[in-house]
Design an enzyme around this catalytic site. Structure first.
Site, PDB file in Angstrom:
ATOM      1  N   ASP A  34     -39.346 -81.357 -32.526  1.00  0.00           N
ATOM      2  CA  ASP A  34     -40.283 -80.724 -31.605  1.00  0.00           C
ATOM      3  C   ASP A  34     -41.675 -81.324 -31.764  1.00  0.00           C
ATOM      4  OD1 ASP A  34     -39.010 -77.298 -31.628  1.00  0.00           O
ATOM      5  OD2 ASP A  34     -38.158 -79.212 -31.009  1.00  0.00           O
ATOM      6  N   GLU A  36     -42.508 -84.369 -32.803  1.00  0.00           N
ATOM      7  CA  GLU A  36     -42.573 -85.697 -32.174  1.00  0.00           C
ATOM      8  C   GLU A  36     -42.666 -85.581 -30.651  1.00  0.00           C
ATOM      9  OE1 GLU A  36     -39.008 -86.781 -34.580  1.00  0.00           O
ATOM     10  OE2 GLU A  36     -39.838 -88.786 -34.446  1.00  0.00           O
ATOM     11  N   SER A  83     -35.773 -68.580   3.114  1.00  0.00           N
ATOM     12  CA  SER A  83     -34.518 -68.204   3.754  1.00  0.00           C
ATOM     13  C   SER A  83     -34.784 -68.097   5.255  1.00  0.00           C
ATOM     14  CB  SER A  83     -33.994 -66.909   3.170  1.00  0.00           C
ATOM     15  OG  SER A  83     -34.932 -65.903   3.397  1.00  0.00           O
ATOM     16  N   GLU A 114     -26.841 -75.787  14.335  1.00  0.00           N
ATOM     17  CA  GLU A 114     -26.044 -76.306  13.222  1.00  0.00           C
ATOM     18  C   GLU A 114     -25.166 -75.190  12.677  1.00  0.00           C
ATOM     19  OE1 GLU A 114     -29.068 -77.425  10.451  1.00  0.00           O
ATOM     20  OE2 GLU A 114     -29.854 -78.983  11.759  1.00  0.00           O
ATOM     21  N   LYS A 116     -23.729 -72.800  10.048  1.00  0.00           N
ATOM     22  CA  LYS A 116     -24.289 -72.288   8.805  1.00  0.00           C
ATOM     23  C   LYS A 116     -23.138 -72.140   7.815  1.00  0.00           C
ATOM     24  CE  LYS A 116     -27.389 -68.654   7.176  1.00  0.00           C
ATOM     25  NZ  LYS A 116     -26.807 -68.434   5.880  1.00  0.00           N
ATOM     26  N   ASP A 118     -21.755 -70.988   4.202  1.00  0.00           N
ATOM     27  CA  ASP A 118     -22.108 -70.030   3.173  1.00  0.00           C
ATOM     28  C   ASP A 118     -21.791 -70.636   1.816  1.00  0.00           C
ATOM     29  OD1 ASP A 118     -22.922 -67.771   1.958  1.00  0.00           O
ATOM     30  OD2 ASP A 118     -21.030 -66.704   2.250  1.00  0.00           O
ATOM     31  N   TYR A 225     -28.841 -80.672   5.677  1.00  0.00           N
ATOM     32  CA  TYR A 225     -29.339 -80.151   6.955  1.00  0.00           C
ATOM     33  C   TYR A 225     -30.846 -80.232   7.150  1.00  0.00           C
ATOM     34  CZ  TYR A 225     -29.719 -76.014   3.947  1.00  0.00           C
ATOM     35  OH  TYR A 225     -29.996 -75.161   2.921  1.00  0.00           O
ATOM     36  N   LYS A 312     -25.498 -64.791  12.934  1.00  0.00           N
ATOM     37  CA  LYS A 312     -24.309 -64.566  12.105  1.00  0.00           C
ATOM     38  C   LYS A 312     -23.119 -64.167  12.968  1.00  0.00           C
ATOM     39  CE  LYS A 312     -25.841 -64.608   7.707  1.00  0.00           C
ATOM     40  NZ  LYS A 312     -25.396 -63.747   6.674  1.00  0.00           N
ATOM     41  N   CYS A 406      -8.815 -51.633 -23.917  1.00  0.00           N
ATOM     42  CA  CYS A 406      -7.737 -52.096 -23.050  1.00  0.00           C
ATOM     43  C   CYS A 406      -6.928 -50.913 -22.507  1.00  0.00           C
ATOM     44  CB  CYS A 406      -6.822 -53.040 -23.826  1.00  0.00           C
ATOM     45  SG  CYS A 406      -5.426 -53.619 -22.864  1.00  0.00           S
ATOM     46  N   CYS A 409      -3.251 -51.244 -24.227  1.00  0.00           N
ATOM     47  CA  CYS A 409      -2.958 -51.192 -25.659  1.00  0.00           C
ATOM     48  C   CYS A 409      -4.106 -50.592 -26.472  1.00  0.00           C
ATOM     49  CB  CYS A 409      -2.616 -52.583 -26.194  1.00  0.00           C
ATOM     50  SG  CYS A 409      -4.039 -53.674 -26.277  1.00  0.00           S
ATOM     51  N   CYS A 424      -8.959 -58.621 -23.421  1.00  0.00           N
ATOM     52  CA  CYS A 424      -8.326 -57.856 -24.478  1.00  0.00           C
ATOM     53  C   CYS A 424      -7.863 -58.880 -25.505  1.00  0.00           C
ATOM     54  CB  CYS A 424      -7.126 -57.080 -23.933  1.00  0.00           C
ATOM     55  SG  CYS A 424      -6.074 -56.465 -25.260  1.00  0.00           S
ATOM     56  N   CYS A 430      -0.346 -56.687 -26.925  1.00  0.00           N
ATOM     57  CA  CYS A 430      -0.675 -56.028 -25.658  1.00  0.00           C
ATOM     58  C   CYS A 430       0.436 -56.323 -24.633  1.00  0.00           C
ATOM     59  CB  CYS A 430      -2.031 -56.546 -25.180  1.00  0.00           C
ATOM     60  SG  CYS A 430      -2.564 -55.794 -23.651  1.00  0.00           S
TER      61      CYS A 430
HETATM   62  S1  IVH Z   1     -32.331 -74.400   7.179  1.00  0.00           S
HETATM   63  C1  IVH Z   1     -36.620 -73.608   6.339  1.00  0.00           C
HETATM   64  N1  IVH Z   1     -29.915 -75.058   7.970  1.00  0.00           N
HETATM   65  O1  IVH Z   1     -28.835 -70.543   4.818  1.00  0.00           O
HETATM   66  C2  IVH Z   1     -35.203 -73.970   6.602  1.00  0.00           C
HETATM   67  N2  IVH Z   1     -30.116 -73.478   6.215  1.00  0.00           N
HETATM   68  O2  IVH Z   1     -30.587 -68.041   5.071  1.00  0.00           O
HETATM   69  C3  IVH Z   1     -34.267 -73.103   5.878  1.00  0.00           C
HETATM   70  N3  IVH Z   1     -27.966 -72.703   5.317  1.00  0.00           N
HETATM   71  O3  IVH Z   1     -31.089 -70.983   2.170  1.00  0.00           O
HETATM   72  C4  IVH Z   1     -32.887 -73.543   5.772  1.00  0.00           C
HETATM   73  N4  IVH Z   1     -26.679 -73.907   6.638  1.00  0.00           N
HETATM   74  O4  IVH Z   1     -28.845 -72.148   2.030  1.00  0.00           O
HETATM   75  C5  IVH Z   1     -30.644 -74.309   7.124  1.00  0.00           C
HETATM   76  N5  IVH Z   1     -27.838 -75.766   8.755  1.00  0.00           N
HETATM   77  C6  IVH Z   1     -28.564 -75.019   7.912  1.00  0.00           C
HETATM   78  C7  IVH Z   1     -27.964 -74.178   6.964  1.00  0.00           C
HETATM   79  C8  IVH Z   1     -28.780 -73.401   6.129  1.00  0.00           C
HETATM   80  C9  IVH Z   1     -26.709 -73.016   5.650  1.00  0.00           C
HETATM   81  C10 IVH Z   1     -28.336 -71.728   4.259  1.00  0.00           C
HETATM   82  C11 IVH Z   1     -29.384 -72.221   3.323  1.00  0.00           C
HETATM   83  C12 IVH Z   1     -30.526 -71.264   3.422  1.00  0.00           C
HETATM   84  C13 IVH Z   1     -29.892 -70.062   4.027  1.00  0.00           C
HETATM   85  C14 IVH Z   1     -30.904 -69.352   4.882  1.00  0.00           C
END
Ligand code: IVH
Length: 668
Positions: A34, A36, A83, A114, A116, A118, A225, A312, A406, A409, A424, A430
């Site tokens: 640390d 160094e 987000s 685009e 989305k 998950d 993206y 969504k 558990c 057992c 367990c 068991c």
């Molecule tokens: S754009 C400022 N584009 O959704 C731009 N996000 O709820 C913000 N996600 O955190 C993000 N597909 O993880 C963007 N084509 C897409 C996406 C996308 C999935 C996710 C991303 C973001 C979350 C936003």
């Protein structure tokens, strides 16, 4: 010191310190003290103060805190990872469009739509065309540096082509194709590990693994993206994505530029149907204003951009009463909490139970017996509890406390550091663990004793006839005939089946032993590498890790397994019974394919796929599962997978027939 010397020294110090940070935080293997480290850091700070023009935002002196989360270094994002606002219907979407139009004073806006995905948001940095850093979203302000793990994602190039900017950031989503997810869960079942709830959880869990060779085994994928440069060179978002694509980055081809909100809505309708045909899960569409200038004009609220919104898709959700929580004990002792539900109809099936996965998930949901819960079924087969209708929670409902012992057992449960699952530890006694291990042993992919079956395992256990695999080999006709409803013929059949299983190869015996983390593939690798049980038993952790595809965790588990006296006794008994504990190593027939990597796809006329694979390997070649830039040949049969074909064409990998292969190894 003159400026150019200072610049050089700052660069060298930074590189060195980054390396030490990495060794310290990620590998947990520091090579300097640390003290160094602090000396080097002080020198860097001093030089950066003297020559501020050479101070980079990535400098080790600029790191926020440098705290670790599970051993990773945390770093502040260059731009906060925000987000998106969510909408669930078209009216809200039209309101968004109206807001954008009135703020900009335009009649019609060009949007990019685009899909989305998950998954897990990630920020990746490229410098001179090389992937230099990847940071998780974290809390949006700072995330964990997970570069090495992200580098294992196969479809993400580590080096770019074409005319890319010298330095840029690109953001995207790490996810998993449904097939890969199912395969992974299947392997986990085989290896006696608890299954994952959804691809998203795996993706996020995978990035936290400290051993990147383990991460490499997860079938992760990435879509990008959003591109960020310090000086914007593109006037629209779509142009920037097209450019990123041309540099070799995985930008999905499903995006579309739409003129006006009506075209956006058409896109939503189109994909609400088509999304079920995709090989991965998408939960909506992200709608972005295409013009960069307008994006800047619109700006951000505290949490979200004003120029983008997420729509969504509806998934089928039902609400029902949680009648109770039961706990299941798996073959390896892993405990899984299960929600017992008032039966409810969901996408055409009756749902009565849903997995609650582990204590963390239960706590996250704050789920309590007596609650009305939302159950959801998306594309996946397993229904999940996505939330609780708190408005219907009866007053005074007690919080759930996770069991401490558990249910089968009564042994006290354990939970290892960093693991979500409780176990367990009573492996030997068991009942579900003992019976589960027996079932695993006779299973199709292990000893394949079809005449026994799961039910008989249970009966044999209950009658005290079989408690461990070696007991099967001491069973006699007399033993079996004691059992209720057991006829002479069945008994003979069983004894014969057990006898025949002695011919199963070493790798299957090893897999059948049910060592945690030792699935079919690992068993095969171990059998090939160590040839016989004596070598395997005496192997050190280091020797185990040296084997292709064996990481720290597996190595330690296998090593520990063979340090337990009882396990060694069992091996001895199985050996005395005549089981195979020595691998037949494919004889090296030649070296003509040395250093060449092959992928195989399709159906062949003269040989089975396994035979062709053996031929490649016995002549020094290597088999791989996916086509990459490292693939030398794709052995193509009829009905070859279209994605492999496309990839091979794109990368210029030559296609060869089985005859071509024969010729290469001089067998024609
Ligand atoms: S754009 C400022 N584009 O959704 C731009 N996000 O709820 C913000 N996600 O955190 C993000 N597909 O993880 C963007 N084509 C897409 C996406 C996308 C999935 C996710 C991303 C973001 C979350 C936003």
């Amino acid at each position: 010191m003159n400026p150019s010397e200072a610049k050089q020294r700052i660069e060298n110090l930074s590189n060195e310190l980054h390396l030490h940070n990495y060794r310290y935080y990620v590998l947990a293997e520091p090579s300097i003290s640390d003290f160094e480290f602090d000396q080097l850091l002080k020198e860097l700070e001093y030089l950066e103060n003297q020559f501020p023009e050479f101070k980079s935002p990535e400098s080790p002196t600029q790191k926020v805190g440098g705290q670790t989360i599970d051993g990773f270094v945390t770093e502040k994002h260059k731009r906060a990872m925000l987000s998106l606002g969510n909408t669930y219907n078209e009216d809200e979407l039209k309101e968004f469009d109206e807001r954008v139009r009135s703020s900009t004073g335009l009649d019609e806006i060009e949007y990019v739509c685009e899909l989305k995905i998950d998954g897990l948001a990630i920020s990746v940095f490229f410098e001179n065309g090389e992937l230099v850093k990847a940071v998780t979203r974290g809390d949006g302000v700072q995330g964990d540096i997970v570069t090495e793990n992200v580098k294992t994602i196969r479809n993400l190039p580590k080096k770019l082509k074409g005319d890319f900017p010298a330095y840029f950031e690109v953001r995207g989503e790490i996810f998993m194709h449904r097939k890969g997810f199912e395969r992974l869960n299947e392997q986990r079942i085989q290896a006696g590990e608890p299954t994952y709830a959804n691809p998203r959880n795996v993706a996020s869990g995978s990035l936290k693994i400290k051993d990147s060779s383990e991460v490499a085994k997860r079938p992760l994928d990435i879509f990008l993206y959003q591109l960020y440069e310090d000086q914007t060179t593109f006037s629209t978002h779509s142009e920037s994505l097209d450019a990123a694509f041309s540099w070799g980055l995985p930008v999905p081809g499903t995006s579309k530029t739409c003129k006006g909100i009506d075209q956006v809505i058409d896109f939503l309708h189109e994909w609400d149907n088509k999304r079920h045909d995709l090989s991965f899960d998408t939960d909506g569409v992200v709608i972005k204003v295409n013009s960069k200038r307008l994006q800047e004009e619109l700006g951000f609220t505290a949490k979200t951009p004003r120029w983008a919104i997420a729509y969504k898709f509806q998934t089928e959700t039902a609400s029902t009463l949680l009648l109770g929580i039961t706990y299941q004990v798996g073959r390896t002792g892993a405990i899984t909490p299960v929600a017992e539900l008032q039966p409810v109809q969901l996408l055409g099936t009756t749902v009565k139970r849903a997995s609650l996965h582990n204590a963390n998930e239960m706590a996250r949901l704050d789920v309590r017996v007596g609650d009305t819960v939302f159950v959801e079924k998306g594309g996946e087969i397993i229904p999940k509890i996505v939330g609780i209708d708190f408005s219907l929670r009866p007053e005074g409902l007690p919080t759930e406390t996770y069991i401490t012992h558990c249910p089968e057992c009564s042994t006290e449960l354990v939970r290892n550091d960093g693991e979500a699952q409780h176990y367990c530890p009573n492996e030997e006694e068991c009942p579900p663990q003992v019976v589960g291990k027996l079932e695993h042993f006779i299973g199709r992919k292990a000893m394949d004793i079809q005449s026994v079956g799961s039910e008989l395992c249970e009966t044999l256990y209950q009658n005290n006839l079989v408690r461990k695999p070696s007991d099967f080999y001491r069973l006699t006709m007399e033993h079996l005939l004691q059992l209720e409803r057991m006829g002479e013929k069945s008994a003979r059949n069983i004894v014969e089946g057990i006898e025949n299983s002695k011919k199963q190869p070493f790798e299957r015996v090893l897999f059948g032993m049910g060592i945690r983390y030792v699935g079919e593939t690992v068993a095969k690798k171990l059998a090939q590498a160590f040839v016989n049980i004596e070598n395997l038993v005496s192997a050190s952790v280091e020797e185990l890790i040296a084997v292709d595809e064996i990481g720290q965790r597996i190595a330690e588990t296998v090593h520990a397994h063979f340090r337990v006296e009882k396990h060694l006794e069992e091996v001895q008994k199985l050996k005395e019974a005549g089981l195979t504990f020595e691998a037949v190593i494919a004889e090296k027939k030649g070296h003509s394919l040395e250093g060449k990597s092959f992928v195989i796809s399709g159906v062949f006329e003269k040989h089975s796929r396994d035979e062709l694979k053996d031929m490649v390997e016995s002549h020094g070649g290597k088999m791989a599962s996916g086509v990459t830039s490292k693939t030398n040949y794709l052995i193509a049969g009829s009905g070859i997978g279209p994605s492999k074909l496309e990839k091979a064409e794109k990368l210029g990998v030559p296609l060869i027939s089985e005859d071509d292969l024969m010729e290469m190894i001089g067998d024609r």
